[in-house]
Design an enzyme around this catalytic site. Sequence first.
Site, PDB file in Angstrom:
ATOM      1  N   ARG A  96      10.745  21.557  20.812  1.00 20.61           N
ATOM      2  CA  ARG A  96      10.457  21.556  19.436  1.00 20.61           C
ATOM      3  C   ARG A  96      11.261  22.577  18.537  1.00 20.61           C
ATOM      4  O   ARG A  96      11.747  22.187  17.391  1.00 20.61           O
ATOM      5  CB  ARG A  96       9.009  21.473  19.170  1.00 20.61           C
ATOM      6  CG  ARG A  96       8.226  20.431  19.611  1.00 20.61           C
ATOM      7  CD  ARG A  96       6.775  20.273  19.324  1.00 20.61           C
ATOM      8  NE  ARG A  96       6.823  19.831  18.063  1.00 20.61           N
ATOM      9  CZ  ARG A  96       6.564  20.573  17.067  1.00 20.61           C
ATOM     10  NH1 ARG A  96       6.232  21.811  17.219  1.00 20.61           N
ATOM     11  NH2 ARG A  96       6.394  20.146  16.011  1.00 20.61           N
ATOM     12  N   PRO A 101      -5.710  11.197  16.408  1.00 18.92           N
ATOM     13  CA  PRO A 101      -5.270  12.406  16.359  1.00 18.92           C
ATOM     14  C   PRO A 101      -4.454  12.634  17.838  1.00 18.92           C
ATOM     15  O   PRO A 101      -5.255  12.132  18.935  1.00 18.92           O
ATOM     16  CB  PRO A 101      -6.390  13.266  16.254  1.00 18.92           C
ATOM     17  CG  PRO A 101      -7.337  12.419  16.438  1.00 18.92           C
ATOM     18  CD  PRO A 101      -7.058  11.103  16.307  1.00 18.92           C
ATOM     19  N   GLY A 102      -3.375  13.296  17.839  1.00 14.21           N
ATOM     20  CA  GLY A 102      -2.975  13.745  19.210  1.00 14.21           C
ATOM     21  C   GLY A 102      -2.917  15.318  19.288  1.00 14.21           C
ATOM     22  O   GLY A 102      -3.521  15.869  19.624  1.00 14.21           O
ATOM     23  N   CYS A 118      21.739  26.986  29.246  1.00 16.38           N
ATOM     24  CA  CYS A 118      23.116  27.239  28.836  1.00 16.38           C
ATOM     25  C   CYS A 118      23.470  26.649  27.615  1.00 16.38           C
ATOM     26  O   CYS A 118      24.260  25.498  27.474  1.00 16.38           O
ATOM     27  CB  CYS A 118      24.129  26.455  30.232  1.00 16.38           C
ATOM     28  SG  CYS A 118      24.524  27.964  31.183  1.00 16.38           S
ATOM     29  N   GLU A 119      22.858  27.140  26.719  1.00 16.05           N
ATOM     30  CA  GLU A 119      22.993  26.552  25.279  1.00 16.05           C
ATOM     31  C   GLU A 119      22.542  27.635  24.052  1.00 16.05           C
ATOM     32  O   GLU A 119      21.453  27.981  24.158  1.00 16.05           O
ATOM     33  CB  GLU A 119      22.039  25.087  25.045  1.00 16.05           C
ATOM     34  CG  GLU A 119      22.295  24.552  23.780  1.00 16.05           C
ATOM     35  CD  GLU A 119      22.380  23.061  23.997  1.00 16.05           C
ATOM     36  OE1 GLU A 119      22.364  22.532  25.047  1.00 16.05           O
ATOM     37  OE2 GLU A 119      21.693  22.581  22.856  1.00 16.05           O
ATOM     38  N   GLY A 165      -1.357  12.371  12.991  1.00 16.59           N
ATOM     39  CA  GLY A 165      -0.403  13.078  11.971  1.00 16.59           C
ATOM     40  C   GLY A 165      -1.119  14.395  11.592  1.00 16.59           C
ATOM     41  O   GLY A 165      -0.571  14.999  10.720  1.00 16.59           O
ATOM     42  N   SER A 211       4.017  13.312  10.590  1.00 18.86           N
ATOM     43  CA  SER A 211       3.241  14.304  11.681  1.00 18.86           C
ATOM     44  C   SER A 211       3.123  15.718  10.842  1.00 18.86           C
ATOM     45  O   SER A 211       3.637  15.994   9.900  1.00 18.86           O
ATOM     46  CB  SER A 211       4.431  14.499  12.758  1.00 18.86           C
ATOM     47  OG  SER A 211       4.149  13.472  13.555  1.00 18.86           O
ATOM     48  N   TYR A 222      13.422  20.179  15.903  1.00 20.59           N
ATOM     49  CA  TYR A 222      12.670  20.295  14.603  1.00 20.59           C
ATOM     50  C   TYR A 222      12.681  21.712  13.704  1.00 20.59           C
ATOM     51  O   TYR A 222      11.951  21.776  12.694  1.00 20.59           O
ATOM     52  CB  TYR A 222      11.162  19.957  14.702  1.00 20.59           C
ATOM     53  CG  TYR A 222      10.998  18.623  15.629  1.00 20.59           C
ATOM     54  CD1 TYR A 222      11.529  17.247  15.448  1.00 20.59           C
ATOM     55  CD2 TYR A 222       9.868  18.671  16.680  1.00 20.59           C
ATOM     56  CE1 TYR A 222      11.226  16.242  15.969  1.00 20.59           C
ATOM     57  CE2 TYR A 222       9.608  17.492  17.489  1.00 20.59           C
ATOM     58  CZ  TYR A 222      10.199  16.286  17.245  1.00 20.59           C
ATOM     59  OH  TYR A 222       9.950  15.246  17.800  1.00 20.59           O
ATOM     60  N   TYR A 241       3.340  17.923  22.477  1.00 19.81           N
ATOM     61  CA  TYR A 241       4.827  17.731  22.601  1.00 19.81           C
ATOM     62  C   TYR A 241       5.333  18.705  23.267  1.00 19.81           C
ATOM     63  O   TYR A 241       6.611  19.093  23.032  1.00 19.81           O
ATOM     64  CB  TYR A 241       4.930  17.428  21.090  1.00 19.81           C
ATOM     65  CG  TYR A 241       4.480  16.256  20.427  1.00 19.81           C
ATOM     66  CD1 TYR A 241       4.633  14.846  20.973  1.00 19.81           C
ATOM     67  CD2 TYR A 241       3.628  16.419  19.620  1.00 19.81           C
ATOM     68  CE1 TYR A 241       3.766  13.912  20.240  1.00 19.81           C
ATOM     69  CE2 TYR A 241       2.616  15.440  18.937  1.00 19.81           C
ATOM     70  CZ  TYR A 241       2.932  14.094  19.368  1.00 19.81           C
ATOM     71  OH  TYR A 241       2.098  13.147  18.820  1.00 19.81           O
TER      72      TYR A 241
HETATM   73  N1  LLP Z   1      -0.337   7.410  16.052  1.00 20.46           N
HETATM   74  C1  LLP Z   1       0.972   7.087  16.069  1.00 20.46           C
HETATM   75  C2  LLP Z   1       1.351   5.507  15.821  1.00 20.46           C
HETATM   76  C3  LLP Z   1       2.110   8.017  16.232  1.00 20.46           C
HETATM   77  O1  LLP Z   1       3.410   7.377  16.105  1.00 20.46           O
HETATM   78  C4  LLP Z   1       1.693   9.152  16.592  1.00 20.46           C
HETATM   79  C5  LLP Z   1       2.819  10.226  16.890  1.00 20.46           C
HETATM   80  C6  LLP Z   1       0.353   9.509  16.580  1.00 20.46           C
HETATM   81  C7  LLP Z   1      -0.462   8.665  16.331  1.00 20.46           C
HETATM   82  C8  LLP Z   1       0.029  10.989  16.764  1.00 20.46           C
HETATM   83  O2  LLP Z   1       0.366  11.957  16.037  1.00 20.46           O
HETATM   84  P1  LLP Z   1      -0.106  13.357  15.888  1.00 20.46           P
HETATM   85  O3  LLP Z   1      -1.642  13.510  15.594  1.00 20.46           O
HETATM   86  O4  LLP Z   1       0.152  13.749  17.367  1.00 20.46           O
HETATM   87  O5  LLP Z   1       0.579  14.172  15.219  1.00 20.46           O
HETATM   88  N2  LLP Z   1       7.266  14.837  18.953  1.00 20.46           N
HETATM   89  C9  LLP Z   1       6.896  15.209  17.477  1.00 20.46           C
HETATM   90  C10 LLP Z   1       5.922  14.266  17.182  1.00 20.46           C
HETATM   91  C11 LLP Z   1       6.078  12.828  17.145  1.00 20.46           C
HETATM   92  C12 LLP Z   1       4.869  12.147  16.548  1.00 20.46           C
HETATM   93  C13 LLP Z   1       5.228  10.682  17.010  1.00 20.46           C
HETATM   94  N3  LLP Z   1       4.008   9.856  16.654  1.00 20.46           N
HETATM   95  C14 LLP Z   1       6.586  16.663  17.389  1.00 20.46           C
HETATM   96  O6  LLP Z   1       6.627  17.207  18.420  1.00 20.46           O
HETATM   97  O7  LLP Z   1       6.302  17.187  16.232  1.00 20.46           O
END
Ligand code: LLP
Length: 459
Positions: free
Chosen positions: A356, A313-314, A387-388, A270, A232, A360, A417
């Site tokens: 996050r 892409p997310g 409270c942290e 990612g 990611s 992270y 996220y």
């Molecule tokens: N495809 C698969 C199989 C994945 O596991 C993920 C993310 C994506 C696509 C999308 O990834 P992106 O383009 O959004 O980076 N919670 C963490 C990120 C965890 C991502 C898990 N998988 C954060 O906030 O950085």
Amino acid sequence: MSSSESGAFAVPADLNALAPHIWPAGAARSTATGVVSVRGHDVRELARDFHTPAYVLDEVEFRDRIGQWKSAFAQATDGNADVYYAGKAFLCSAVVRWLDDEGINLDVCTAGELAVALRAGFEPHRILMHGNNKSTSELRQAVMAGVGLVVVDSFEEIARLAHIAGESDVVQSVLVRVTVGVEAHTHEFIATAHEDQKFGFSLSGGQALEAVRRIHKLPALELAGLHSHIGSQIFSTDGFEVAAHRLAEFLVQVRDVCGVELPLLDLGGGLGIAYTETDEPQAPQLIAQQLTAIVSAECARSGLAMPRILVEPGRAIAGPTTMTLYEVGTIKTVELDDGLSRTYVSVDGGMSDNIRPSLYDADYTCSLVSRSSTADPMLVRVVGKHCETGDVVVKQAWLPADLAPGDLLAVAATGAYGRSMASNYNHVPRPPVVAVSEDSARLIVRRETVEDILALDVD
Ligand code: LLP
């Protein structure tokens, strides 16, 4: 604040400036009033109408980003690619409709995400389903709905899915998730393609080949291709190059063992975005060209036909479109041991709407948005109301020294996220998502209420 810490974090030239690569494309500060608006909606009015904290999402940019990723891959591959938005970044019915309007597909990883997509009327064959531990019920729902691709992740799942598909008289297309042994340069807990992790079948141990062999023998499953996701918040395509090389070698093995050339190669998601000044993501066009060139070169070298490329892409779609609007509640300066001090600015949200930074150690950029200021910069830590001690919103930020309770702060790049990982920690209701365009500012996810929370409490 120690002098080395403050020295490492340079004072911005203009505290009122909004760096365009970090803030939503529709965000602008009025030169007349100093107030920030998004697509013409004054943040003070947004705060009045929707209250704070609130995620303010630039709908125009969200749609534009979908379109950019779609056209970048269509152009780079001559139409031989499909973009699947990773719903885990942020999903609700409105987003599903935008994906549909702009013509891309959807990646879901649970029955919950699948339910959102189906309720919003998304065509099931354009959905791909992930998950390292999909339940039998989730697999059945996916098969019965007619999900286009299931990404299989374990030997148990191959058997379960074949059984479910066989029972339903369906031939289910699948991708095999392969662990290629590439470690993306990012936070350990979000790097997902090194060998010591829970996802997929490892290439090096021969598991991936065994998975392919088993699927090939099962009439209820159709092996459509391979899937790999290397991590990611990645800025360079180097990791993808190594992954593509190993995937191409494996495709040759599959051809030799099973006598088939697999038509689909899913490179996962990612791709990184800018959270701070130093982050420099590449344009979708460039990434699409580079990834296509990498796969094409690897396939040519191995004597394989070019597969259809899938990407997921997310963050790169949702992330930059949104900022979180908070109200400043208290400002406190504490003396540190070494004679220095630190100023804590507390806002009305925190780790329940953005986990996050705590999870992270993620950095963010924030700005005073309800007015501009000519006051001197002061180095602060923006914290939440939980409270942290680890409830940090922005670890270090330069804000004007005349900052006061009641001012509105915005944190940029919270679209991915943020809401999707939000919690009810301390029974704080989760904020709404307000989609803004030139025409309207409307709720696409309403604010949770204390009543919602109490409704789950069985007394
Ligand atoms: N495809 C698969 C199989 C994945 O596991 C993920 C993310 C994506 C696509 C999308 O990834 P992106 O383009 O959004 O980076 N919670 C963490 C990120 C965890 C991502 C898990 N998988 C954060 O906030 O950085």
